[in-house]
Design a protein around this motif. Structure first.
Motif, PDB file in Angstrom:
ATOM      1  N   LEU A 215       0.997  -1.145   0.008  1.00 14.14           N
ATOM      2  CA  LEU A 215      -0.051   0.159   0.195  1.00 14.14           C
ATOM      3  C   LEU A 215       1.012   1.266   0.139  1.00 14.14           C
ATOM      4  O   LEU A 215       0.635   2.246  -0.766  1.00 14.14           O
ATOM      5  CB  LEU A 215      -0.960   0.261   1.184  1.00 14.14           C
ATOM      6  CG  LEU A 215      -2.346  -0.683   1.170  1.00 14.14           C
ATOM      7  CD1 LEU A 215      -2.994  -0.508   2.462  1.00 14.14           C
ATOM      8  CD2 LEU A 215      -3.146   0.084   0.033  1.00 14.14           C
ATOM      9  N   THR A 218       1.999   2.628  -3.400  1.00 17.60           N
ATOM     10  CA  THR A 218       1.051   3.259  -4.169  1.00 17.60           C
ATOM     11  C   THR A 218       0.937   4.847  -3.709  1.00 17.60           C
ATOM     12  O   THR A 218       0.297   5.561  -4.518  1.00 17.60           O
ATOM     13  CB  THR A 218      -0.342   2.709  -3.874  1.00 17.60           C
ATOM     14  OG1 THR A 218      -0.987   2.847  -2.397  1.00 17.60           O
ATOM     15  CG2 THR A 218      -0.423   1.163  -4.327  1.00 17.60           C
ATOM     16  N   PRO A 369      -8.181  -1.383  -2.036  1.00 16.42           N
ATOM     17  CA  PRO A 369      -7.705  -2.408  -1.286  1.00 16.42           C
ATOM     18  C   PRO A 369      -8.247  -2.694  -0.080  1.00 16.42           C
ATOM     19  O   PRO A 369      -8.316  -3.577   0.710  1.00 16.42           O
ATOM     20  CB  PRO A 369      -6.194  -2.191  -1.557  1.00 16.42           C
ATOM     21  CG  PRO A 369      -5.940  -1.316  -2.493  1.00 16.42           C
ATOM     22  CD  PRO A 369      -7.284  -0.467  -2.514  1.00 16.42           C
ATOM     23  N   SER A 390      -5.789  -9.206  -1.027  1.00 13.12           N
ATOM     24  CA  SER A 390      -5.782  -7.778  -0.811  1.00 13.12           C
ATOM     25  C   SER A 390      -4.170  -7.161  -1.556  1.00 13.12           C
ATOM     26  O   SER A 390      -4.255  -6.119  -1.976  1.00 13.12           O
ATOM     27  CB  SER A 390      -5.643  -7.357   0.462  1.00 13.12           C
ATOM     28  OG  SER A 390      -7.204  -7.615   0.962  1.00 13.12           O
ATOM     29  N   THR A 394      -4.058  -4.521  -4.642  1.00  8.55           N
ATOM     30  CA  THR A 394      -3.230  -3.263  -4.281  1.00  8.55           C
ATOM     31  C   THR A 394      -2.358  -3.123  -5.516  1.00  8.55           C
ATOM     32  O   THR A 394      -2.389  -1.940  -6.252  1.00  8.55           O
ATOM     33  CB  THR A 394      -2.343  -3.395  -3.153  1.00  8.55           C
ATOM     34  OG1 THR A 394      -3.258  -3.500  -1.927  1.00  8.55           O
ATOM     35  CG2 THR A 394      -1.494  -2.111  -3.044  1.00  8.55           C
ATOM     36  N   SER A 398      -3.230  -0.056  -8.186  1.00  4.26           N
ATOM     37  CA  SER A 398      -2.140   0.819  -8.528  1.00  4.26           C
ATOM     38  C   SER A 398      -1.837   1.163  -9.916  1.00  4.26           C
ATOM     39  O   SER A 398      -1.300   2.191 -10.312  1.00  4.26           O
ATOM     40  CB  SER A 398      -0.678   0.226  -7.702  1.00  4.26           C
ATOM     41  OG  SER A 398      -0.260  -0.704  -8.450  1.00  4.26           O
TER      42      SER A 398
END
Length: 651
Positions: A215, A218, A369, A390, A394, A398
């Motif tokens: 995460l 991103t 996500p 997840s 992600t 992205s």
């Protein structure tokens, strides 16, 4: 964001210095050259192995945990110096290379010897005894380096208790374990180092840390700040509310209160100071909000995953139970920052200082996500599968924009960063396993639970008070994960003995273990915030404790009224409990800050706090009295706000 800077953020180097000062997990070497590449590929291999084990689920439990431990120990000795203030941090001491090699051997011992170990059924050879002893010693040393000395001392004390059992006084006495039995329990059974805590680290926690690392790639961390600015920036005392909102979101990708404070606080604290908030108050807002990140669903602190195994319920049930208490917690901080801003006459940010709303909304897909993981958990998907999907989600999300796209290089970096973050968790859970092993083998948990209930004369509120003190004191010296393991095996059973549901009891100790991060005299999150704000550390901690007053009240509420955790409740009753609790937080917040519609006299502050406490206590008569006092205070405030004889109160 607009091109015009609205505040001065700390540089990455400055953030790292603060992290290293207050967070042992961040005080790592910066090794270059051949050994640096070995560490890099070691971390990458750690993540790849964990992903393989999670996807295939074909690795036997003891082998999985042994390899997980071997990776963690060897990498800790290469990354964490023996002394935090050691000389050059770009070199690895020769003895640490030796310890890392031994750690690899320890990790490989179970995979290579599993058949003979199982066939011997607890009978140890000289080689077994040597390897087991080294495993215990290296685990303790790695924990000292990566987590801190307090949890290491606690684990040693528990082992001493196991060994010197016959010499213990009174009800604490037991048969005792000789050295061989102790080592056997610690490394060759599922009750010690290779026990439930480390299993949770090797499965649930590791994958969620990877999810957080992906995460971050991103750019979602900065997006949290921009989104918070868009929502709360122009409100009264806007920057403080930005800090609350941003830190609650940051909690989904950071399992550390201190890390959350520094990363989010380097953005929000300068804004708060610029607007006019006192340094200690600005740091306190960020510390309290960042600490609350660990209790904010859907991705809570690592200890929440341990709760899954200890109670035997799904993670979704825990996340669902934590939702209302978390909302009340952040509402309490929001309310007090609002009253403080009104008291000091602070406004929100100007239009020029705000980010472009269209640009912010254009990146809302970065939250997909997090939404995906909520949906997966709700529909009954296992925690591991939810985390894996997840991570994939992600990467897919992205790709929507080039600026957020995760390429091959970023994927590799995320795998390395995730493994690096997992090292301290692995060490903490391995040492926590030592504690669990001693408690299980000696029956200490039940003894202390009975002793605690006896000390409180079987009074629930007194038992809760003693448990709260125990959790906070332990939390001052150990991470939440280890704190929860200790209190859930010792203190939580005492509460359960008095008829409290297991989920309420475990959530109670979980909450107070987290609150320790902002409770003086050892309030690491508050101290880190003071490092960013330039405020006085203890004063920052005191302010943070005041702002987080909800965290000291809500646990009592959901023990006395489990409906707050959505246990055996109805929607109408739940709405009523939430309404009275929220109303109570307004009264308490006004009383603590000393401002409501106008500045409060000292006796009005007392009445406001009493009204708030009465409303938060889940009982019919108490709610009625609280509502009457609350209504009377509101009416008096409105009626006298501009009256001449009260103008002195506003001066």
């Amino acid at each position: 964001m607009t091109d015009k800077p609205v505040h001065e953020t700390l540089s990455e180097e400055e953030q790292q210095k603060i992290l290293e000062k207050y967070d042992p997990e961040s005080a790592t070497r910066k090794v270059k050259g051949a050994l640096g590449w070995i560490i890099f590929f070691g971390l990458l291999a750690f993540s790849i192995f964990q992903l393989y084990a999670s996807i295939t689920q074909s690795v036997p439990r003891q082998i999985l945990l042994s390899i997980h431990l071997g990776f963690a120990l060897s990498l800790i000795f290469l990354l964490f110096p023996a002394r935090r203030k050691a000389g050059r941090k770009d070199r690895v001491a020769w003895y640490d290379v030796i310890l890392a090699i031994i750690s690899v051997g320890i990790g490989a011992y179970w995979p290579l010897m599993i058949e003979t170990i199982v066939n011997r059924v607890g009978t140890l050879t000289t080689l077994d005894l040597t390897v087991g002893t080294l495993a215990v010693l290296l685990t303790l040393e790695a924990t000292r380096r990566a987590v801190g000395l307090p949890i290491t001392i606690i684990a040693l004390l528990f082992m001493a208790y196991a060994y010197f059992g016959p010499s213990m006084p009174g009800f604490l006495a037991h048969r005792g374990l000789n050295f061989e039995s102790l080592i056997n329990t610690m490394f060759f059974t599922s009750q010690g180092i290779l026990g439930t805590p480390l299993y949770v680290s090797a499965t649930f926690i590791f994958l969620f840390l990877l999810f957080g690392a992906f995460l971050v790639k991103t750019g979602v961390g900065q997006y949290f700040n921009d989104l918070a600015l868009s929502i709360a920036g122009r409100r009264i005392g806007g920057p403080a509310k930005v800090a609350i909102f941003s830190s609650a979101l940051q909690g989904t990708i950071s399992g550390s209160s201190v890390a959350n404070v520094v990363t989010s606080g380097s953005f929000t604290i300068p804004m708060m100071k610029k607007l006019g908030y006192r340094k200690e108050f600005a740091g306190a807002v960020e510390a309290a909000a960042s600490t609350g990140g660990q209790i904010m669903p859907p991705v809570m602190g690592a200890a929440a995953f341990l709760m899954v195994e200890f109670i035997g319920i799904t993670y979704w049930e825990i996340a669902k139970a934590a939702a209302i208490p978390a909302i009340l917690y952040f509402s309490g901080i929001w309310i007090m920052t609002h009253f403080e801003a009104k008291r000091a006459g602070l406004k929100g940010l100007s239009k020029e200082e705000m980010p472009d709303r269209k640009e912010v909304l254009g990146k809302i897909y970065l939250l997909l996500p997090i939404l995906l993981i909520i949906i997966l958990l709700m529909t009954g998907v296992s925690v591991m599968r939810a985390a894996l999907w997840s991570i994939i989600g992600t990467i897919v999300v992205s790709a929507i924009r080039k600026s957020t796209r995760i390429g091959f290089k970023q994927m590799v970096e995320a795998l390395v960063d995730g493994a690096r973050t997992a090292l301290s968790v692995a060490a903490a859970t391995a040492s926590a396993g030592i504690i669990v092993g001693v408690v299980t083998k000696t029956g200490l948990g039940l003894k202390l639970a009975n002793g605690l209930v006896g000390l409180a004369n079987e009074q629930l509120l007194l038992t809760l008070f003693f448990t709260m003190l125990t959790s906070i004191v332990l939390g001052m010296g150990s991470p939440t994960t280890a704190n929860y393991v200790i209190t859930s095996t010792i203190a939580a059973p005492a509460i359960i003995l008095l008829g409290v549901p297991a989920l309420s009891a475990h959530m109670f100790v979980f909450y107070f273990g987290i609150v320790a991060d902002i409770t003086p005299p050892v309030a690491l999150a508050a101290f880190a915030a003071s490092g960013v704000s330039g405020g006085e550390p203890i004063r920052t901690g005191v302010n943070a404790s005041k702002l987080a007053i909800a965290a000291f009240i809500i646990p009592y509420m959901f023990v006395l009224s489990p409906e707050l955790l959505m246990i055996d409740t109805t929607i109408p009753y739940l709405i009523w409990v939430v309404f009275t609790a929220f109303t109570g937080m307004i009264g308490i917040g006004a009383g603590i800050i000393g401002f409501w519609y106008r500045k409060l006299y000292w006796f009005e502050r007392i009445i406001a706090v009493v009204a708030g406490l009465m409303l938060m206590y889940p009982e019919g008569m108490s709610d009625t009295i609280g509502l009457v006092l609350f209504a009377a205070m509101v009416a008096t405030q409105i009626f006298t706000k501009n009256k001449g004889k009260y103008k002195l109160a506003e001066s």
